[in-house]
Design a protein around this motif. Structure first.
Motif, PDB file in Angstrom:
ATOM      1  N   ALA A   1      36.318  24.836 -26.841  1.00  0.00           N
ATOM      2  CA  ALA A   1      37.213  25.405 -25.824  1.00  0.00           C
ATOM      3  C   ALA A   1      38.430  26.067 -26.466  1.00  0.00           C
ATOM      4  CB  ALA A   1      37.654  24.326 -24.848  1.00  0.00           C
ATOM      5  N   LEU A   2      38.953  25.488 -27.549  1.00  0.00           N
ATOM      6  CA  LEU A   2      40.104  26.073 -28.232  1.00  0.00           C
ATOM      7  C   LEU A   2      39.711  27.367 -28.941  1.00  0.00           C
ATOM      8  CD1 LEU A   2      41.704  22.848 -29.724  1.00  0.00           C
ATOM      9  CD2 LEU A   2      42.680  24.299 -27.925  1.00  0.00           C
ATOM     10  N   TRP A   3      38.572  27.373 -29.594  1.00  0.00           N
ATOM     11  CA  TRP A   3      38.150  28.577 -30.296  1.00  0.00           C
ATOM     12  C   TRP A   3      37.716  29.678 -29.330  1.00  0.00           C
ATOM     13  CZ3 TRP A   3      39.631  29.770 -34.878  1.00  0.00           C
ATOM     14  CH2 TRP A   3      39.974  28.753 -35.764  1.00  0.00           C
ATOM     15  N   ALA A   4      37.327  29.302 -28.119  1.00  0.00           N
ATOM     16  CA  ALA A   4      37.074  30.317 -27.091  1.00  0.00           C
ATOM     17  C   ALA A   4      38.369  31.061 -26.773  1.00  0.00           C
ATOM     18  CB  ALA A   4      36.507  29.667 -25.837  1.00  0.00           C
ATOM     19  N   THR A   5      39.476  30.325 -26.722  1.00  0.00           N
ATOM     20  CA  THR A   5      40.771  30.964 -26.492  1.00  0.00           C
ATOM     21  C   THR A   5      41.100  31.919 -27.627  1.00  0.00           C
ATOM     22  OG1 THR A   5      41.581  29.037 -25.256  1.00  0.00           O
ATOM     23  CG2 THR A   5      43.232  30.523 -26.176  1.00  0.00           C
ATOM     24  N   ALA A   6      40.887  31.496 -28.870  1.00  0.00           N
ATOM     25  CA  ALA A   6      41.154  32.370 -30.009  1.00  0.00           C
ATOM     26  C   ALA A   6      40.281  33.620 -29.959  1.00  0.00           C
ATOM     27  CB  ALA A   6      40.917  31.614 -31.310  1.00  0.00           C
ATOM     28  N   THR A   7      39.034  33.470 -29.572  1.00  0.00           N
ATOM     29  CA  THR A   7      38.131  34.611 -29.448  1.00  0.00           C
ATOM     30  C   THR A   7      38.687  35.636 -28.467  1.00  0.00           C
ATOM     31  OG1 THR A   7      36.239  33.157 -29.896  1.00  0.00           O
ATOM     32  CG2 THR A   7      35.767  35.301 -28.888  1.00  0.00           C
ATOM     33  N   ASP A   8      39.144  35.151 -27.322  1.00  0.00           N
ATOM     34  CA  ASP A   8      39.696  36.062 -26.312  1.00  0.00           C
ATOM     35  C   ASP A   8      40.958  36.759 -26.805  1.00  0.00           C
ATOM     36  OD1 ASP A   8      37.765  35.672 -24.319  1.00  0.00           O
ATOM     37  OD2 ASP A   8      38.761  33.874 -23.577  1.00  0.00           O
TER      38      ASP A   8
ATOM     39  N   PRO B   1      34.754  49.757 -17.290  1.00  0.00           N
ATOM     40  CA  PRO B   1      34.583  48.788 -18.378  1.00  0.00           C
ATOM     41  C   PRO B   1      35.287  47.473 -18.087  1.00  0.00           C
ATOM     42  CG  PRO B   1      36.183  50.459 -18.999  1.00  0.00           C
ATOM     43  CD  PRO B   1      35.608  50.884 -17.675  1.00  0.00           C
ATOM     44  N   THR B   2      34.637  46.382 -18.445  1.00  0.00           N
ATOM     45  CA  THR B   2      35.234  45.061 -18.301  1.00  0.00           C
ATOM     46  C   THR B   2      34.666  44.179 -19.417  1.00  0.00           C
ATOM     47  OG1 THR B   2      35.705  43.247 -16.752  1.00  0.00           O
ATOM     48  CG2 THR B   2      33.481  44.141 -16.723  1.00  0.00           C
ATOM     49  N   ARG B   3      35.088  42.939 -19.433  1.00  0.00           N
ATOM     50  CA  ARG B   3      34.514  41.956 -20.345  1.00  0.00           C
ATOM     51  C   ARG B   3      34.606  40.597 -19.675  1.00  0.00           C
ATOM     52  NH1 ARG B   3      37.871  38.541 -23.510  1.00  0.00           N
ATOM     53  NH2 ARG B   3      36.083  38.254 -24.881  1.00  0.00           N
ATOM     54  N   ASP B   4      33.863  39.651 -20.209  1.00  0.00           N
ATOM     55  CA  ASP B   4      33.888  38.288 -19.685  1.00  0.00           C
ATOM     56  C   ASP B   4      34.602  37.391 -20.686  1.00  0.00           C
ATOM     57  OD1 ASP B   4      32.390  38.868 -17.338  1.00  0.00           O
ATOM     58  OD2 ASP B   4      30.580  38.913 -18.557  1.00  0.00           O
ATOM     59  N   ARG B   5      35.720  36.840 -20.267  1.00  0.00           N
ATOM     60  CA  ARG B   5      36.455  35.947 -21.143  1.00  0.00           C
ATOM     61  C   ARG B   5      35.633  34.706 -21.473  1.00  0.00           C
ATOM     62  NH1 ARG B   5      41.974  36.063 -21.814  1.00  0.00           N
ATOM     63  NH2 ARG B   5      41.958  33.789 -21.912  1.00  0.00           N
ATOM     64  N   ALA B   6      35.810  34.207 -22.685  1.00  0.00           N
ATOM     65  CA  ALA B   6      35.148  32.968 -23.087  1.00  0.00           C
ATOM     66  C   ALA B   6      35.937  31.741 -22.640  1.00  0.00           C
ATOM     67  CB  ALA B   6      34.981  32.940 -24.603  1.00  0.00           C
ATOM     68  N   SER B   7      37.212  31.965 -22.257  1.00  0.00           N
ATOM     69  CA  SER B   7      38.074  30.858 -21.849  1.00  0.00           C
ATOM     70  C   SER B   7      38.832  31.246 -20.586  1.00  0.00           C
ATOM     71  CB  SER B   7      39.076  30.530 -22.964  1.00  0.00           C
ATOM     72  OG  SER B   7      39.996  31.607 -23.136  1.00  0.00           O
ATOM     73  N   CYS B   8      39.566  30.305 -20.051  1.00  0.00           N
ATOM     74  CA  CYS B   8      40.388  30.561 -18.866  1.00  0.00           C
ATOM     75  C   CYS B   8      41.847  30.338 -19.240  1.00  0.00           C
ATOM     76  CB  CYS B   8      39.991  29.637 -17.724  1.00  0.00           C
ATOM     77  SG  CYS B   8      40.995  29.910 -16.218  1.00  0.00           S
ATOM     78  N   CYS B   9      42.718  31.266 -18.850  1.00  0.00           N
ATOM     79  CA  CYS B   9      44.135  31.160 -19.194  1.00  0.00           C
ATOM     80  C   CYS B   9      44.891  30.212 -18.271  1.00  0.00           C
ATOM     81  CB  CYS B   9      44.789  32.536 -19.173  1.00  0.00           C
ATOM     82  SG  CYS B   9      44.984  33.226 -17.503  1.00  0.00           S
ATOM     83  N   MET B  10      44.245  29.729 -17.223  1.00  0.00           N
ATOM     84  CA  MET B  10      44.804  28.748 -16.275  1.00  0.00           C
ATOM     85  C   MET B  10      45.809  29.347 -15.292  1.00  0.00           C
ATOM     86  SD  MET B  10      43.088  26.193 -17.379  1.00  0.00           S
ATOM     87  CE  MET B  10      43.747  24.691 -16.667  1.00  0.00           C
ATOM     88  N   PHE B  11      45.942  30.666 -15.256  1.00  0.00           N
ATOM     89  CA  PHE B  11      46.895  31.261 -14.322  1.00  0.00           C
ATOM     90  C   PHE B  11      46.510  30.967 -12.876  1.00  0.00           C
ATOM     91  CE2 PHE B  11      48.592  34.946 -11.890  1.00  0.00           C
ATOM     92  CZ  PHE B  11      49.939  34.726 -12.116  1.00  0.00           C
ATOM     93  N   TYR B  12      45.230  30.759 -12.617  1.00  0.00           N
ATOM     94  CA  TYR B  12      44.780  30.488 -11.254  1.00  0.00           C
ATOM     95  C   TYR B  12      45.446  29.234 -10.672  1.00  0.00           C
ATOM     96  CZ  TYR B  12      41.859  26.495 -12.522  1.00  0.00           C
ATOM     97  OH  TYR B  12      41.428  25.258 -12.939  1.00  0.00           O
TER      98      TYR B  12
ATOM     99  N   GLY C   1      51.803  28.854 -23.483  1.00  0.00           N
ATOM    100  CA  GLY C   1      52.516  28.942 -24.742  1.00  0.00           C
ATOM    101  C   GLY C   1      51.628  29.412 -25.878  1.00  0.00           C
ATOM    102  N   LEU C   2      50.407  28.890 -25.939  1.00  0.00           N
ATOM    103  CA  LEU C   2      49.490  29.325 -26.986  1.00  0.00           C
ATOM    104  C   LEU C   2      49.176  30.805 -26.839  1.00  0.00           C
ATOM    105  CD1 LEU C   2      47.633  28.811 -29.392  1.00  0.00           C
ATOM    106  CD2 LEU C   2      45.838  28.169 -27.759  1.00  0.00           C
ATOM    107  N   HIS C   3      48.912  31.245 -25.624  1.00  0.00           N
ATOM    108  CA  HIS C   3      48.606  32.661 -25.396  1.00  0.00           C
ATOM    109  C   HIS C   3      49.752  33.550 -25.864  1.00  0.00           C
ATOM    110  CE1 HIS C   3      47.660  36.455 -23.486  1.00  0.00           C
ATOM    111  NE2 HIS C   3      48.755  36.370 -22.757  1.00  0.00           N
ATOM    112  N   ARG C   4      50.974  33.164 -25.546  1.00  0.00           N
ATOM    113  CA  ARG C   4      52.123  34.018 -25.870  1.00  0.00           C
ATOM    114  C   ARG C   4      52.397  34.073 -27.366  1.00  0.00           C
ATOM    115  NH1 ARG C   4      54.756  31.625 -20.538  1.00  0.00           N
ATOM    116  NH2 ARG C   4      54.212  33.319 -19.114  1.00  0.00           N
ATOM    117  N   TYR C   5      51.926  33.091 -28.100  1.00  0.00           N
ATOM    118  CA  TYR C   5      52.010  33.179 -29.550  1.00  0.00           C
ATOM    119  C   TYR C   5      50.782  33.873 -30.130  1.00  0.00           C
ATOM    120  CZ  TYR C   5      51.902  32.148 -34.455  1.00  0.00           C
ATOM    121  OH  TYR C   5      51.814  32.299 -35.817  1.00  0.00           O
ATOM    122  N   ALA C   6      49.603  33.477 -29.680  1.00  0.00           N
ATOM    123  CA  ALA C   6      48.365  33.929 -30.310  1.00  0.00           C
ATOM    124  C   ALA C   6      48.109  35.418 -30.106  1.00  0.00           C
ATOM    125  CB  ALA C   6      47.185  33.118 -29.786  1.00  0.00           C
ATOM    126  N   TRP C   7      48.480  35.959 -28.962  1.00  0.00           N
ATOM    127  CA  TRP C   7      48.200  37.379 -28.684  1.00  0.00           C
ATOM    128  C   TRP C   7      48.866  38.272 -29.728  1.00  0.00           C
ATOM    129  CZ3 TRP C   7      49.894  42.230 -27.248  1.00  0.00           C
ATOM    130  CH2 TRP C   7      49.010  43.035 -26.513  1.00  0.00           C
TER     131      TRP C   7
END
Length: 282
Positions: free
Chosen positions: A183-190, A242-253, A80-86
């Motif tokens: 951990a929350l601000w890592a999500t915002a960074t991503d 090109p790639t990048r390393d996420r600072a957080s995990c979206c939990m889809f796994y 839910g946070l991802h779908r709003y924050a993106w």
């Protein structure tokens, strides 16, 4: 009488041209932001409670429908946070990227509806609360403009604008996600990095976005976590991937362990090369 166009309206027009699944509107002065009938204000999300419960019920239902299983409550909240924050991050990063203007959006100035037919990412109704720009920008003469000295000062304005909007939102989502602080601000960074990087690709400016984001988030820019974290891998034919390393995990796994994203910390470089090379080959 036509609604006066804001300093960021042209940026939103361009954004929706390349990303038609998202619509952005600016209500007329004096008109309230929409709420109810599918709309939820960012202030209601930040307040938690029943507004956030209703918002997350949509994600819970979506997981059940699309994956045929129940997700953990913290996973539902992460989705839910991802779908709003993106898309919400794009409200700030896209005007900066296109026109060097950084709008401010307290949570009282944004409303979101993700239940609009034919809009996969939904609709945002927004009212900028002023904006920052550079000297020489024609918009500097508009009401609400704050002129800053240079590009680095404008980057600081962007980091502050995102933090202003997301600090109360993250505080509300955090207990549901079982995360706090870093951990929350890592999500915002991503969300900042991956949203703009994606849109810039649609605009044909992915490399410029990479350079800009590396300057925006070089590391040690609290409250954000880490840097933009771009890097290059080498494909089977020597090509650059090109790639990048996420600072957080979206939990889809937790739903599909075998189908993590290519920027996930759980995806090793060998797997990234295979998948990125396949995508590049079409």
């Amino acid at each position: 009488m036509p609604v006066p166009r804001s300093a960021v309206a042209d940026a939103y027009t361009r954004l929706t041209e390349v990303l038609p699944g998202l619509a952005i509107t600016e209500p007329a002065t004096g008109d309230p932001l929409p709420s109810g009938d599918g709309w939820i204000t960012a202030a209601s999300l930040a307040a938690g409670g029943t507004g956030l419960d209703t918002f997350l019920a949509w994600d819970d239902a979506q997981v059940r429908r699309d994956y045929g299983q129940q997700a953990r409550p913290d996973v539902v909240a992460s989705f839910g946070l991802h779908r709003y924050a993106w898309p919400a991050c794009l409200l700030i990063t896209v005007p900066w990227f296109l026109h060097r203007r950084v709008p401010r959006f307290p949570v009282t100035h944004v409303s979101y509806n993700r239940t609009v037919p034919d809009l996969s990412m939904g609709r945002l109704a927004v009212r900028p609360d002023g904006f920052a720009c550079l000297p020489g920008d024609p918009a500097a003469a508009l009401p609400g403009a704050t002129v800053v000295a240079d590009e680095e000062a404008l980057r600081a304005e962007l980091r502050a604008a995102v933090a202003e909007h997301f600090e109360p939102v993250l505080a509300a989502f955090g207990p549901r996600m079982r995360r706090r602080g870093r951990a929350l601000w890592a999500t915002a960074t991503d969300e900042i990095v991956e949203g703009l990087w994606y849109v810039a690709d649609l605009l044909g400016e992915r490399e410029r976005a990479k350079r800009e984001l590396e300057l925006l988030l070089p590391g040690a820019t609290k409250p954000y976590v880490g840097s933009a974290a771009f890097r290059e891998l080498t494909g089977p034919n020597g090509e650059s991937l090109p790639t990048r390393d996420r600072a957080s995990c979206c939990m889809f796994y937790t739903l599909r362990p075998e189908d993590t994203c290519t920027t996930c910390p759980r995806t090793c470089d060998a797997e990234r090369v295979v998948r990125l090379a396949a995508a590049a080959a079409g």
